[in-house]
Design an enzyme around this catalytic site. Structure first.
Site, PDB file in Angstrom:
ATOM      1  N   ASP A   1       0.892  -0.964  -0.489  1.00  0.00           N
ATOM      2  CA  ASP A   1      -0.287  -0.253   0.041  1.00  0.00           C
ATOM      3  C   ASP A   1       0.876   1.478  -0.483  1.00  0.00           C
ATOM      4  O   ASP A   1       2.291   1.253   0.107  1.00  0.00           O
ATOM      5  CB  ASP A   1      -0.983  -0.088   0.429  1.00  0.00           C
ATOM      6  CG  ASP A   1      -2.419   0.870   1.528  1.00  0.00           C
ATOM      7  OD1 ASP A   1      -2.151   1.327   0.134  1.00  0.00           O
ATOM      8  OD2 ASP A   1      -2.690   1.146   1.830  1.00  0.00           O
TER       9      ASP A   1
ATOM     10  N   HIS B   1       3.242   3.821  -8.926  1.00  0.00           N
ATOM     11  CA  HIS B   1       2.500   2.019  -8.868  1.00  0.00           C
ATOM     12  C   HIS B   1       4.254   1.574  -9.737  1.00  0.00           C
ATOM     13  O   HIS B   1       4.379   0.466  -9.493  1.00  0.00           O
ATOM     14  CB  HIS B   1       0.643   1.781 -10.498  1.00  0.00           C
ATOM     15  CG  HIS B   1      -0.239   2.378  -8.607  1.00  0.00           C
ATOM     16  ND1 HIS B   1       0.016   2.004  -8.224  1.00  0.00           N
ATOM     17  CD2 HIS B   1      -0.390   3.172  -9.946  1.00  0.00           C
ATOM     18  CE1 HIS B   1      -1.544   2.499  -7.773  1.00  0.00           C
ATOM     19  NE2 HIS B   1      -1.432   3.263  -8.846  1.00  0.00           N
TER      20      HIS B   1
ATOM     21  N   LEU C   1      11.226 -20.266  -4.527  1.00  0.00           N
ATOM     22  CA  LEU C   1      10.426 -19.094  -4.143  1.00  0.00           C
ATOM     23  C   LEU C   1       9.157 -19.013  -4.567  1.00  0.00           C
ATOM     24  O   LEU C   1       9.359 -19.439  -6.019  1.00  0.00           O
ATOM     25  CB  LEU C   1      11.118 -17.993  -3.952  1.00  0.00           C
ATOM     26  CG  LEU C   1       9.825 -17.131  -3.660  1.00  0.00           C
ATOM     27  CD1 LEU C   1       9.928 -16.963  -2.024  1.00  0.00           C
ATOM     28  CD2 LEU C   1      10.563 -15.292  -3.926  1.00  0.00           C
TER      29      LEU C   1
END
Length: 256
Positions: A36, A53, A147
């Site tokens: 966020d 962004h 991962l």
């Protein structure tokens, strides 16, 4: 030492990551992040929200690189919510373009580094190009195990539960499932994350104190760590800080 909830105090640089080990699980296996603050990061610099962004993608690259070295096996990142469609068209278009670019440009690099890409959410509602690139990245990296990078895209916790309940209802209606057989484990098997363990730790950046419709079922006993740092400024150092705090906590799962 960090503040137990907000992570607003600078960490002790000399402190080892496992300041209070309690066995092999002192590090979280599955970390989920609510990324966020991209827009606010940009606006504070007099820049369009879309620039924030773009900067957020760079932060994601850094965290994905650091995660395996810190013992994290699964990293779930909230990339685009079912509510994000309500944002201005230019911002939504930028987010969709960044998703497309990330899958196209990062898949090969992630593959070379043993990262498996997964995606959860209503992927079928995304534009065709994004669906195709996600599918390609998932297929390319399917065999990797260093991962799991689990991207929550067009994801909402309530939508996930609705989809699970619809699936359960269909099984009951067809006679394949008895209503009395439905328990928490049966529900879990119908979630988007059925093949993944629940998150041990949820990190939220930018200081907001809410889950924002993220992993509502799976977060029942997750530890939560919030920082005021905006996502584009989030680094490996902040991730280590969160892990240090996690290592000091005692997880009882409702027991004593």
């Amino acid at each position: 030492m960090t503040d137990d909830l907000h992570g607003r105090v600078e960490p002790d640089r000399a402190a080892p990551l496992h300041t209070a080990p309690r066995g092999p699980d002192y590090r979280p296996r599955h970390v989920a992040i609510i990324m966020d603050g991209n827009g606010r990061w940009a606006l504070r610099r007099g820049l369009p929200r879309t620039v924030g962004h773009c900067a957020g993608v760079e932060a994601l690259r850094g965290v994905v690189k650091a995660a395996p070295d810190l013992g994290i096996k699964i990293l779930t990142c909230y990339a685009f919510s079912t509510e994000n469609w309500k944002r201005p068209k230019d911002e939504v278009d930028t987010l969709m373009s960044l998703l497309l670019e990330y899958c196209r440009l990062e898949a090969e690099n992630l593959h070379r580094n043993g990262v498996r890409i997964n995606a959860i959410g209503r992927i079928h509602e995304l534009p065709p190009a994004q669906q195709q690139e996600i599918a390609r990245a998932v297929a390319l990296t399917r065999g990797n195990d260093r991962l799991i990078l689990n991207l929550a895209v067009n994801y909402g916790g309530q939508a996930e539960l609705v989809d699970a309940f619809r699936s359960l209802a269909a099984e009951v209606q067809s006679g394949r499932l008895a209503p009395e057989a439905i328990d928490a484990e049966v529900v879990r098997r119908h979630l988007y994350t059925a093949d993944l363990p629940d998150p041990d730790l949820i990190i939220r950046t930018a200081g907001e104190m809410r889950l924002s419709n993220f992993l509502l079922w799976q977060s029942a006993y997750a530890e939560i760590w919030v920082t005021d740092v905006y996502w584009p400024d989030f680094t490996r150092e902040h991730l280590e800080q969160a892990l240090r705090d996690y290592a000091r906590r005692e997880r009882r799962f409702g027991a004593l």
